[in-house]
Design a protein around this motif. Structure first.
Motif, mmCIF file in Angstrom:
data_model
loop_
_atom_site.group_PDB
_atom_site.id
_atom_site.type_symbol
_atom_site.label_atom_id
_atom_site.label_comp_id
_atom_site.label_asym_id
_atom_site.label_seq_id
_atom_site.Cartn_x
_atom_site.Cartn_y
_atom_site.Cartn_z
ATOM 1 N N PRO A 116 33.968 40.369 30.349
ATOM 2 C CA PRO A 116 32.984 39.777 31.132
ATOM 3 C C PRO A 116 32.631 40.570 32.302
ATOM 4 C CG PRO A 116 35.067 39.049 31.753
ATOM 5 C CD PRO A 116 35.325 40.087 30.579
ATOM 6 N N ASN A 117 31.050 40.901 31.954
ATOM 7 C CA ASN A 117 30.330 41.768 33.227
ATOM 8 C C ASN A 117 31.083 43.282 33.506
ATOM 9 O OD1 ASN A 117 28.154 40.384 33.357
ATOM 10 N ND2 ASN A 117 29.223 38.681 34.279
ATOM 11 N N PRO A 118 31.308 44.164 32.766
ATOM 12 C CA PRO A 118 32.018 45.166 33.058
ATOM 13 C C PRO A 118 31.324 46.225 34.147
ATOM 14 C CG PRO A 118 30.991 45.489 30.595
ATOM 15 C CD PRO A 118 30.902 44.154 31.278
ATOM 16 N N ALA A 119 32.034 46.920 34.737
ATOM 17 C CA ALA A 119 31.501 47.757 35.806
ATOM 18 C C ALA A 119 32.156 49.233 35.631
ATOM 19 C CB ALA A 119 31.548 47.402 36.926
ATOM 20 N N GLY A 120 32.914 49.677 36.326
ATOM 21 C CA GLY A 120 33.652 50.851 36.460
ATOM 22 C C GLY A 120 34.736 50.905 35.133
ATOM 23 N N GLY A 121 34.841 52.241 34.793
ATOM 24 C CA GLY A 121 35.856 52.444 33.917
ATOM 25 C C GLY A 121 36.419 53.905 33.738
ATOM 26 N N ILE A 122 37.619 53.820 33.154
ATOM 27 C CA ILE A 122 38.299 55.291 33.226
ATOM 28 C C ILE A 122 39.272 55.461 32.134
ATOM 29 C CG2 ILE A 122 40.586 54.070 34.233
ATOM 30 C CD1 ILE A 122 38.842 57.410 35.575
ATOM 31 N N ARG A 123 39.691 56.520 31.723
ATOM 32 C CA ARG A 123 40.494 56.803 30.472
ATOM 33 C C ARG A 123 41.887 56.223 30.882
ATOM 34 N NH1 ARG A 123 40.938 62.139 26.674
ATOM 35 N NH2 ARG A 123 41.552 60.554 25.179
ATOM 36 N N TYR A 124 42.584 55.674 29.770
ATOM 37 C CA TYR A 124 43.713 55.168 30.291
ATOM 38 C C TYR A 124 44.763 55.681 28.971
ATOM 39 C CZ TYR A 124 47.184 51.495 31.386
ATOM 40 O OH TYR A 124 48.483 50.843 31.848
ATOM 41 N N LEU A 125 45.735 56.580 29.622
ATOM 42 C CA LEU A 125 46.498 57.587 28.497
ATOM 43 C C LEU A 125 47.892 57.095 28.429
ATOM 44 C CD1 LEU A 125 44.539 60.817 29.216
ATOM 45 C CD2 LEU A 125 44.109 58.964 27.304
ATOM 46 N N ALA A 138 37.167 48.023 34.808
ATOM 47 C CA ALA A 138 37.085 46.860 35.719
ATOM 48 C C ALA A 138 35.963 45.859 35.380
ATOM 49 C CB ALA A 138 36.692 47.337 37.207
ATOM 50 N N CYS A 139 36.042 44.709 35.245
ATOM 51 C CA CYS A 139 35.278 43.585 34.904
ATOM 52 C C CYS A 139 34.953 42.693 35.996
ATOM 53 C CB CYS A 139 35.404 42.906 33.523
ATOM 54 S SG CYS A 139 35.521 43.900 32.105
ATOM 55 N N ALA A 140 33.685 42.297 36.290
ATOM 56 C CA ALA A 140 33.523 41.423 37.491
ATOM 57 C C ALA A 140 33.802 39.874 37.042
ATOM 58 C CB ALA A 140 31.978 41.327 37.780
ATOM 59 N N GLY A 141 33.883 39.604 35.708
ATOM 60 C CA GLY A 141 33.931 38.250 35.317
ATOM 61 C C GLY A 141 32.788 37.569 35.335
ATOM 62 N N SER A 142 32.615 36.091 35.036
ATOM 63 C CA SER A 142 31.309 35.465 34.894
ATOM 64 C C SER A 142 31.686 33.977 35.415
ATOM 65 C CB SER A 142 30.924 35.276 33.326
ATOM 66 O OG SER A 142 32.057 34.457 32.515
ATOM 67 N N MET A 143 30.815 33.107 35.560
ATOM 68 C CA MET A 143 31.199 31.818 36.068
ATOM 69 C C MET A 143 32.366 31.184 35.330
ATOM 70 S SD MET A 143 29.565 30.874 38.493
ATOM 71 C CE MET A 143 27.973 31.560 39.560
ATOM 72 N N THR A 144 32.340 31.317 33.683
ATOM 73 C CA THR A 144 33.241 30.735 32.958
ATOM 74 C C THR A 144 34.537 31.646 32.898
ATOM 75 O OG1 THR A 144 32.178 31.564 30.933
ATOM 76 C CG2 THR A 144 31.707 29.322 31.981
ATOM 77 N N ASN A 199 25.251 38.764 43.292
ATOM 78 C CA ASN A 199 24.314 38.751 42.197
ATOM 79 C C ASN A 199 24.280 37.360 41.325
ATOM 80 O OD1 ASN A 199 23.624 41.382 42.488
ATOM 81 N ND2 ASN A 199 25.133 42.288 41.272
ATOM 82 N N GLY A 200 25.147 36.509 41.580
ATOM 83 C CA GLY A 200 25.143 35.159 41.205
ATOM 84 C C GLY A 200 25.739 35.128 39.899
ATOM 85 N N TYR A 201 26.557 35.840 39.398
ATOM 86 C CA TYR A 201 27.124 35.675 38.137
ATOM 87 C C TYR A 201 28.532 35.284 38.319
ATOM 88 C CZ TYR A 201 27.528 40.628 37.976
ATOM 89 O OH TYR A 201 27.807 41.910 38.258
ATOM 90 N N VAL A 202 29.389 34.940 39.448
ATOM 91 C CA VAL A 202 30.636 34.606 39.545
ATOM 92 C C VAL A 202 30.837 33.707 40.513
ATOM 93 C CG1 VAL A 202 31.818 36.606 38.605
ATOM 94 C CG2 VAL A 202 31.325 36.639 41.227
ATOM 95 N N PRO A 203 31.731 32.810 40.689
ATOM 96 C CA PRO A 203 32.030 31.890 41.820
ATOM 97 C C PRO A 203 32.382 32.505 43.201
ATOM 98 C CG PRO A 203 33.351 31.322 39.933
ATOM 99 C CD PRO A 203 32.885 32.816 39.636
ATOM 100 N N ASP A 204 32.190 31.815 44.234
ATOM 101 C CA ASP A 204 32.483 32.209 45.476
ATOM 102 C C ASP A 204 33.636 32.955 45.647
ATOM 103 O OD1 ASP A 204 30.002 31.266 46.533
ATOM 104 O OD2 ASP A 204 30.707 29.565 47.334
ATOM 105 N N PRO A 205 33.801 33.832 46.632
ATOM 106 C CA PRO A 205 35.081 34.658 46.892
ATOM 107 C C PRO A 205 36.258 33.558 47.268
ATOM 108 C CG PRO A 205 33.405 35.479 48.398
ATOM 109 C CD PRO A 205 32.837 34.522 47.359
ATOM 110 N N SER A 251 26.034 47.943 52.241
ATOM 111 C CA SER A 251 25.300 47.256 51.375
ATOM 112 C C SER A 251 25.727 45.649 51.186
ATOM 113 C CB SER A 251 25.329 47.941 50.090
ATOM 114 O OG SER A 251 24.425 47.087 48.996
ATOM 115 N N VAL A 252 25.008 44.852 51.904
ATOM 116 C CA VAL A 252 25.652 43.556 52.082
ATOM 117 C C VAL A 252 25.398 42.749 50.881
ATOM 118 C CG1 VAL A 252 25.273 43.407 54.358
ATOM 119 C CG2 VAL A 252 23.445 42.342 53.244
ATOM 120 N N GLY A 253 24.515 43.121 49.923
ATOM 121 C CA GLY A 253 24.863 42.482 48.444
ATOM 122 C C GLY A 253 23.469 41.868 48.317
ATOM 123 N N ASN A 254 22.537 41.475 48.991
ATOM 124 C CA ASN A 254 21.103 41.021 48.833
ATOM 125 C C ASN A 254 20.137 41.840 49.324
ATOM 126 O OD1 ASN A 254 21.097 41.159 51.485
ATOM 127 N ND2 ASN A 254 21.192 39.061 52.199
#
Ligand SMILES: *[C@@H]1O[C@H](CO)[C@@H](O)[C@H](O)[C@H]1NC(C)=O
Ligand SMILES: *[C@@H]1O[C@H](CO)[C@@H](O)[C@H](O)[C@H]1NC(C)=O
Ligand SMILES: *[C@@H]1O[C@H](CO)[C@@H](O)[C@H](O)[C@H]1NC(C)=O
Ligand SMILES: *[C@@H]1O[C@H](CO)[C@@H](O)[C@H](O)[C@H]1NC(C)=O
Ligand SMILES: *[C@@H]1O[C@H](CO)[C@@H](O)[C@H](O)[C@H]1NC(C)=O
Length: 372
Positions: A116-125, A138-144, A199-205, A251-254
């Protein structure tokens, strides 16, 4: 996840595929701050534009997988009805054929629900008990679906091979995990700013914007660093003893930049107490000369490569020594995001619509990229 904007005006200046080394009086994307930057660039540095596409699909990740000569990149949020399952999501882009003159890319839309909404990645050995050959995202998640840290099989990048390593802290879901780094003992450090909320795709922190350590050996997660505005890029030094974390809190995000907000990258020592790893000796490592670091990686010489964006159309890769000295910068127009190393002397950087390959000295090798 950082500033969003499009700035292509300067691009024409560097698209010639072979941009020569810094020369007095000639415009060049390479700017040396110390004489030692010459040994990073080598004798004939160049910038290639591998893709220039219409949608902003090339944003974070840039995880190079040497055995398949391929690269995994995450998109910025895109709205495309052709994406299966969901028309508005971040997805993975798989670039193959990087050992040929005609690399191609493929959107792995089948992964939308598994990652769900992947962002940064890395090799995992190493997974804490055995050698593996995976990519961690690392995935941000979604509403669900909760976000967290997930692994992908680079030989078979399908949802059936995706595994979730951690998707909650106690009873709380993470805010929206953004980037991560994996040590050779299987420890994964990851940042959890709330950009997915803005960005509106996950619930409040429900948690502070902080940094966690997932231990593969024990399958447990601990909070290891706090006090950030919004921790973003994260990487570790080649000796596995230093962690670098970029704070993009300004960067406050808006879309607004808070000029008084944090933009430094901090270094920490990894120290063992009672058999567990802690991050100690927090210190300002580098204050970027432009914006703040979204993408952050190290090379095997201990240099720190940060991808910074001003928020006003200027993006650059900044190369810092392990002593916190700015060595030089590489100007890269576009919608800046992340950076990742490829084969010896190759650096990939994303510009939203653009995938750059920067060719520098062959002695430049990314930490953990070409191993096994
Ligand atoms: C990228 O595409 C844009 C829009 O079509 C164009 O203006 C620009 O010149 C292109 N750049 C390159 C490097 O092809
Ligand atoms: C490129 O790499 C792929 C994957 O490792 C391999 O199958 C292919 O033969 C290579 N092609 C060239 C031209 O080296
Ligand atoms: C589609 O993705 C968006 C953003 O991730 C999310 O808000 C929405 O709930 C998803 N819709 C479905 C049907 O999964
Ligand atoms: C790790 O722990 C989680 C629960 O926190 C569990 O769902 C998962 O199956 C565990 N993974 C392994 C490999 O034991
Ligand atoms: C963005 O957020 C900041 C801080 O909360 C606020 O001061 C500003 O008015 C917001 N800007 C917009 C365009 O919503």
């Amino acid at each position: 996840m950082y500033y969003r904007h499009v700035e292509l005006a300067l691009l024409a200046a560097i698209v010639g595929l072979a941009v020569s080394a810094p020369t007095a009086g000639k415009q060049t994307p390479f700017k040396a701050y110390t004489s030692s930057f010459a040994s990073v660039l080598g004798s004939s540095p160049s910038i290639e534009v591998l893709f220039n596409i219409t949608q902003p699909r090339l944003h974070e990740g840039a995880v190079y997988h040497p055995p398949t000569h391929s690269l995994f990149i995450s998109t910025d949020t895109i709205n495309d009805p052709s994406i299966a399952n969901n028309a508005s999501a971040q997805v993975l882009v798989h670039v193959t054929g990087l050992n040929t003159s005609t690399p191609t890319y493929n959107i792995l839309s089948e992964l939308v629900s598994a990652l769900p909404n992947p962002a940064g990645g890395i090799r995992y050995l190493y997974d804490g008990s055995a050698t593996v050959d995976l990519i961690a995202f690392a995935c941000a998640g979604s509403m669900t679906q909760p976000g967290g840290v997930f692994t992908l099989d680079p030989y078979n990048p399908t949802s059936s091979a995706v595994q979730a390593l951690t998707t909650s802290y106690g009873v709380y879901r993470y805010n929206s995990p953004d980037d991560l780094t994996a040590l050779s003992n299987g420890d994964i450090y990851f940042t959890d700013p709330a950009y997915g909320v803005y960005n509106g795709y996950v619930p409040d922190p429900t948690l502070p914007n902080q940094v966690y350590l997932y231990s593969a050996a024990t399958n447990t997660t601990r909070a290891v660093a706090d006090g950030f505005g919004r921790p973003n890029g994260i990487t570790h030094g080649p000796d596995g003893k230093t962690i670098y974390i970029g704070d993009t809190g300004a960067s406050v995000g808006n879309g607004t930049i808070d000029n008084e907000g944090p933009r430094s990258t901090y270094a920490y020592d990894i120290v063992e107490y009672s058999g567990q790893s802690f991050l100690t000796n927090r210190r300002v490592f580098a204050m970027p000369v432009i914006g703040a670091f979204d993408g952050l990686k190290t090379d095997t010489m201990g240099r720190v490569w940060g991808y910074a964006s001003s928020g006003t159309g200027v993006n650059e890769l900044e190369v810092w020594s392990s002593g916190g000295e700015l060595l030089g910068t590489i100007n890269l127009p576009g919608e800046g995001g992340d950076v990742g190393f490829g084969e010896k002397g190759q650096v990939y950087a994303m510009g939203g619509n653009l995938l750059y390959r920067i060719n520098v000295d062959e002695s430049v090798v990314g930490t953990g990229v070409l191993s096994s």
